[in-house]
Scaffold this motif. Sequence first.
Motif, mmCIF file in Angstrom:
data_model
loop_
_atom_site.group_PDB
_atom_site.id
_atom_site.type_symbol
_atom_site.label_atom_id
_atom_site.label_comp_id
_atom_site.label_asym_id
_atom_site.label_seq_id
_atom_site.Cartn_x
_atom_site.Cartn_y
_atom_site.Cartn_z
ATOM 1 N N ALA A 132 -6.002 7.324 1.778
ATOM 2 C CA ALA A 132 -5.330 8.616 1.909
ATOM 3 C C ALA A 132 -4.368 8.746 0.745
ATOM 4 C CB ALA A 132 -4.583 8.721 3.229
ATOM 5 N N ILE A 133 -4.457 9.863 0.061
ATOM 6 C CA ILE A 133 -3.486 10.220 -0.960
ATOM 7 C C ILE A 133 -2.913 11.559 -0.541
ATOM 8 C CG2 ILE A 133 -4.627 8.929 -2.803
ATOM 9 C CD1 ILE A 133 -5.784 11.606 -3.807
ATOM 10 N N GLY A 134 -1.770 11.900 -1.054
ATOM 11 C CA GLY A 134 -1.236 13.205 -0.696
ATOM 12 C C GLY A 134 0.245 13.313 -0.931
ATOM 13 N N LYS A 135 0.798 14.242 -0.229
ATOM 14 C CA LYS A 135 2.225 14.545 -0.318
ATOM 15 C C LYS A 135 2.824 14.331 1.066
ATOM 16 C CE LYS A 135 5.184 18.539 -1.275
ATOM 17 N NZ LYS A 135 5.168 19.983 -1.569
ATOM 18 N N GLY A 136 3.956 13.630 1.110
ATOM 19 C CA GLY A 136 4.641 13.416 2.377
ATOM 20 C C GLY A 136 3.991 12.390 3.281
ATOM 21 N N LEU A 137 3.167 11.510 2.728
ATOM 22 C CA LEU A 137 2.461 10.522 3.549
ATOM 23 C C LEU A 137 3.159 9.173 3.606
ATOM 24 C CD1 LEU A 137 -1.251 11.120 2.464
ATOM 25 C CD2 LEU A 137 0.064 12.268 4.258
ATOM 26 N N SER A 138 3.976 8.886 2.585
ATOM 27 C CA SER A 138 4.543 7.552 2.489
ATOM 28 C C SER A 138 5.810 7.587 1.643
ATOM 29 C CB SER A 138 3.506 6.623 1.832
ATOM 30 O OG SER A 138 4.078 5.414 1.442
ATOM 31 N N GLY A 139 6.640 6.587 1.830
ATOM 32 C CA GLY A 139 7.819 6.422 0.994
ATOM 33 C C GLY A 139 7.575 5.463 -0.161
ATOM 34 N N MET A 140 6.342 4.961 -0.296
ATOM 35 C CA MET A 140 6.030 4.031 -1.378
ATOM 36 C C MET A 140 6.093 4.737 -2.726
ATOM 37 S SD MET A 140 2.861 1.697 0.028
ATOM 38 C CE MET A 140 1.821 3.038 0.613
ATOM 39 N N THR A 141 6.442 3.989 -3.744
ATOM 40 C CA THR A 141 6.491 4.504 -5.107
ATOM 41 C C THR A 141 5.078 4.665 -5.651
ATOM 42 O OG1 THR A 141 8.587 3.363 -5.470
ATOM 43 C CG2 THR A 141 7.355 4.043 -7.436
ATOM 44 N N PRO A 142 4.762 5.817 -6.255
ATOM 45 C CA PRO A 142 3.435 5.981 -6.849
ATOM 46 C C PRO A 142 3.129 4.841 -7.829
ATOM 47 C CG PRO A 142 4.537 8.093 -6.765
ATOM 48 C CD PRO A 142 5.555 7.051 -6.370
ATOM 49 N N GLY A 143 1.930 4.300 -7.698
ATOM 50 C CA GLY A 143 1.491 3.217 -8.568
ATOM 51 C C GLY A 143 1.901 1.833 -8.118
ATOM 52 N N SER A 144 2.512 1.712 -6.947
ATOM 53 C CA SER A 144 3.044 0.418 -6.497
ATOM 54 C C SER A 144 2.050 -0.441 -5.735
ATOM 55 C CB SER A 144 4.283 0.642 -5.626
ATOM 56 O OG SER A 144 3.946 1.363 -4.451
ATOM 57 N N VAL A 145 0.863 0.078 -5.452
ATOM 58 C CA VAL A 145 -0.098 -0.694 -4.666
ATOM 59 C C VAL A 145 -0.910 -1.603 -5.586
ATOM 60 C CG1 VAL A 145 -2.095 -0.574 -3.133
ATOM 61 C CG2 VAL A 145 -0.205 1.010 -2.829
ATOM 62 N N GLU A 146 -0.938 -2.867 -5.237
ATOM 63 C CA GLU A 146 -1.714 -3.871 -5.960
ATOM 64 C C GLU A 146 -2.616 -4.582 -4.975
ATOM 65 O OE1 GLU A 146 0.911 -6.643 -7.807
ATOM 66 O OE2 GLU A 146 1.955 -5.117 -8.944
ATOM 67 N N GLY A 147 -3.707 -5.116 -5.468
ATOM 68 C CA GLY A 147 -4.542 -5.971 -4.638
ATOM 69 C C GLY A 147 -5.513 -5.253 -3.730
ATOM 70 N N LEU A 148 -5.742 -3.972 -3.958
ATOM 71 C CA LEU A 148 -6.802 -3.307 -3.200
ATOM 72 C C LEU A 148 -8.122 -3.908 -3.669
ATOM 73 C CD1 LEU A 148 -5.509 0.346 -3.515
ATOM 74 C CD2 LEU A 148 -5.615 -0.999 -1.413
ATOM 75 N N GLN A 149 -8.938 -4.350 -2.743
ATOM 76 C CA GLN A 149 -10.161 -5.043 -3.141
ATOM 77 C C GLN A 149 -11.342 -4.567 -2.327
ATOM 78 O OE1 GLN A 149 -9.802 -9.159 -4.250
ATOM 79 N NE2 GLN A 149 -11.662 -9.660 -3.121
ATOM 80 N N MET A 150 -12.429 -4.332 -3.038
ATOM 81 C CA MET A 150 -13.685 -3.958 -2.394
ATOM 82 C C MET A 150 -14.742 -4.968 -2.820
ATOM 83 S SD MET A 150 -13.624 0.191 -2.824
ATOM 84 C CE MET A 150 -13.270 0.201 -4.585
ATOM 85 N N VAL A 151 -15.700 -5.221 -1.957
ATOM 86 C CA VAL A 151 -16.788 -6.143 -2.255
ATOM 87 C C VAL A 151 -17.992 -5.336 -2.710
ATOM 88 C CG1 VAL A 151 -18.347 -7.862 -1.259
ATOM 89 C CG2 VAL A 151 -15.924 -7.870 -0.640
ATOM 90 N N VAL A 152 -18.621 -5.799 -3.781
ATOM 91 C CA VAL A 152 -19.823 -5.165 -4.319
ATOM 92 C C VAL A 152 -20.936 -6.207 -4.392
ATOM 93 C CG1 VAL A 152 -18.557 -3.419 -5.641
ATOM 94 C CG2 VAL A 152 -19.129 -5.606 -6.722
ATOM 95 N N ALA A 153 -22.168 -5.751 -4.413
ATOM 96 C CA ALA A 153 -23.304 -6.671 -4.493
ATOM 97 C C ALA A 153 -23.445 -7.266 -5.884
ATOM 98 C CB ALA A 153 -24.590 -5.949 -4.094
ATOM 99 N N ASP A 154 -23.098 -6.480 -6.918
ATOM 100 C CA ASP A 154 -23.330 -6.917 -8.290
ATOM 101 C C ASP A 154 -22.200 -6.408 -9.186
ATOM 102 O OD1 ASP A 154 -24.268 -6.811 -11.053
ATOM 103 O OD2 ASP A 154 -26.272 -7.230 -10.276
ATOM 104 N N ALA A 155 -21.410 -7.318 -9.716
ATOM 105 C CA ALA A 155 -20.265 -6.935 -10.550
ATOM 106 C C ALA A 155 -20.705 -6.245 -11.834
ATOM 107 C CB ALA A 155 -19.415 -8.166 -10.875
ATOM 108 N N ASP A 156 -21.818 -6.694 -12.421
ATOM 109 C CA ASP A 156 -22.303 -6.058 -13.648
ATOM 110 C C ASP A 156 -22.719 -4.614 -13.384
ATOM 111 O OD1 ASP A 156 -22.110 -8.332 -15.490
ATOM 112 O OD2 ASP A 156 -23.704 -9.203 -14.264
ATOM 113 N N GLU A 157 -23.381 -4.391 -12.266
ATOM 114 C CA GLU A 157 -23.794 -3.036 -11.887
ATOM 115 C C GLU A 157 -22.576 -2.158 -11.609
ATOM 116 O OE1 GLU A 157 -26.017 -1.028 -8.120
ATOM 117 O OE2 GLU A 157 -26.990 -2.807 -8.968
ATOM 118 N N ALA A 158 -21.588 -2.709 -10.909
ATOM 119 C CA ALA A 158 -20.359 -1.962 -10.615
ATOM 120 C C ALA A 158 -19.641 -1.604 -11.916
ATOM 121 C CB ALA A 158 -19.444 -2.773 -9.702
#
Length: 121
Positions: free
Chosen positions: A54-80
């Motif tokens: 979720a992105i938007g306005k009025g959703l959080s008090g976090m500083t924009p750009g402060s999130v680190e470590g979001l991780q998704m799993v993919v089948a093939d890193a080269d393809e991704a």
Amino acid sequence: MEMKLELVVVPVSDVDRAKEFYVQAGFVLDHDHTVSDEVRFVQLTPPGSGCSIAIGKGLSGMTPGSVEGLQMVVADADEAHADLSGRGIDVSPVDDQPWGRFVYFADPDGNRWALQQITTR
């Protein structure tokens, strides 16, 4: 009892710019709803994921750009890497580690993502 993580708030400074970036990266736009002058809720889902952001306005008090470590799993890193790069997203080279292969990128505010190809479990 089951618990499912289904939504993560990602703080951004410019909602339209971030929305355009994530759609360009292949995320599916699920909702874009302005609730009031103070609240706008935009939900996007990575392809094949059971968890959205979720992105938007009025959703959080976090500083924009402060999130680190979001991780998704993919089948093939080269393809991704090729897919995101082909969409105009600035991605790192594939990083080979003993526990997986990774591709990194950041949104326009600097929120950082990793795509992991799991090589062994």
